[in-house]
Design an enzyme around this catalytic site. Structure first.
Site, short mmCIF file in Angstrom:
data_model
loop_
_atom_site.label_atom_id
_atom_site.label_comp_id
_atom_site.label_asym_id
_atom_site.label_seq_id
_atom_site.Cartn_x
_atom_site.Cartn_y
_atom_site.Cartn_z
N LYS A 64 -21.47 -15.68 19.98
CA LYS A 64 -21.31 -15.99 18.55
C LYS A 64 -20.56 -14.86 17.83
CE LYS A 64 -24.01 -17.06 14.53
NZ LYS A 64 -25.32 -16.80 13.98
N ASP A 76 -23.47 -21.88 13.77
CA ASP A 76 -24.71 -21.30 13.25
C ASP A 76 -25.58 -22.46 12.74
OD1 ASP A 76 -23.71 -22.14 10.83
OD2 ASP A 76 -24.08 -20.25 9.79
#
Ligand code: SF4
Length: 223
Positions: free
Chosen positions: A134, A152
């Site tokens: 991420k 997210d």
């Protein structure tokens, strides 16, 4: 939601491949300011800010980095102080021991393997200690070379509500989105969903009556 209703709603809005261009364009028009909320002035500051943002708010990170970046300007600076001093300097972002260790490890690798520069590819970024997929995706996208789509909590919720994925796992959601979203939009697409999620499509109370996607593009619309 009953199954028949979901089916009917999907039929109403049409296939996701047909809707995606209009979804992106309408969100971009509604949120022209949708960019990363973390403040940074260089690739190194960006990398550190994103590493610090785990499990805390962007506002909190910006408060900490304002002072941090005045003190630590190069990778060497993070290694020149005792670990406890760096821990104190990032304390307010939480998980400070873990984060300080990751930052120091990353700075050491930047110096030994990348001439002190932040690498641009996902493969290189994820080799840095404490840098997961991420974080790497966010950094690569902000440096203008998006190689994936950041997923997210907002991106996950909105992708599901908009019928762009049926998956729950972020890696599978990213795979679905990469097949659907034009590559040129990979960098900004998560920002658009994040800002729309914060401003309109709230987790508990989506404000469908104020949503630019409601009438014809969202199968979860309540209007
Ligand atoms: S129509 Fe409602 S559920 Fe769909 S994206 Fe907009 S706010 Fe969210």
């Amino acid at each position: 939601m009953p199954r028949s209703f979901v089916k009917e709603a999907r039929r109403r809005v049409g296939p996701k491949r047909v809707r995606i261009r209009e979804i992106i364009d309408r969100l971009a028009a509604a949120h022209p300011d949708a960019t990363i909320a973390l403040k940074s002035r260089s690739p190194l500051e960006l990398l550190v800010a994103v590493m610090l943002s785990a499990q805390t708010t962007d506002v909190n990170v910006n408060l900490v980095t304002e002072k941090l970046f005045a003190k630590y300007r190069k990778p060497e600076d993070y290694l020149a102080v005792p670990p406890e001093e760096l821990e104190r300097d990032i304390f307010a972002t939480g998980f400070f021991r873990q984060k300080a260790k990751a930052i120091r490890g990353t700075m050491a690798m930047l110096l030994t393997e990348f001439d002190g520069e932040v690498p641009r590819t996902l493969e290189e970024l994820v080799r840095l200690p404490g840098v997961g997929r991420k974080t790497a995706n966010v950094v690569a996208a902000e440096l203008g070379e998006a190689q994936g789509i950041v997923v997210d909590t907002h991106v996950r919720r909105l992708s599901q509500r908009l019928g762009l994925t049926r998956e729950e796992d972020p890696v599978k959601i990213e795979r679905d989105l990469k097949r659907l979203v034009p590559r040129a939009d990979w960098g900004r697409f998560p920002h658009l969903l994040i800002w729309h999620g914060r401003r309109v499509c709230d987790a508990r109370r989506p404000r469908c009556e104020d949503c630019v996607l409601a009438a014809d593009l969202c199968p979860s619309s309540r209007v």
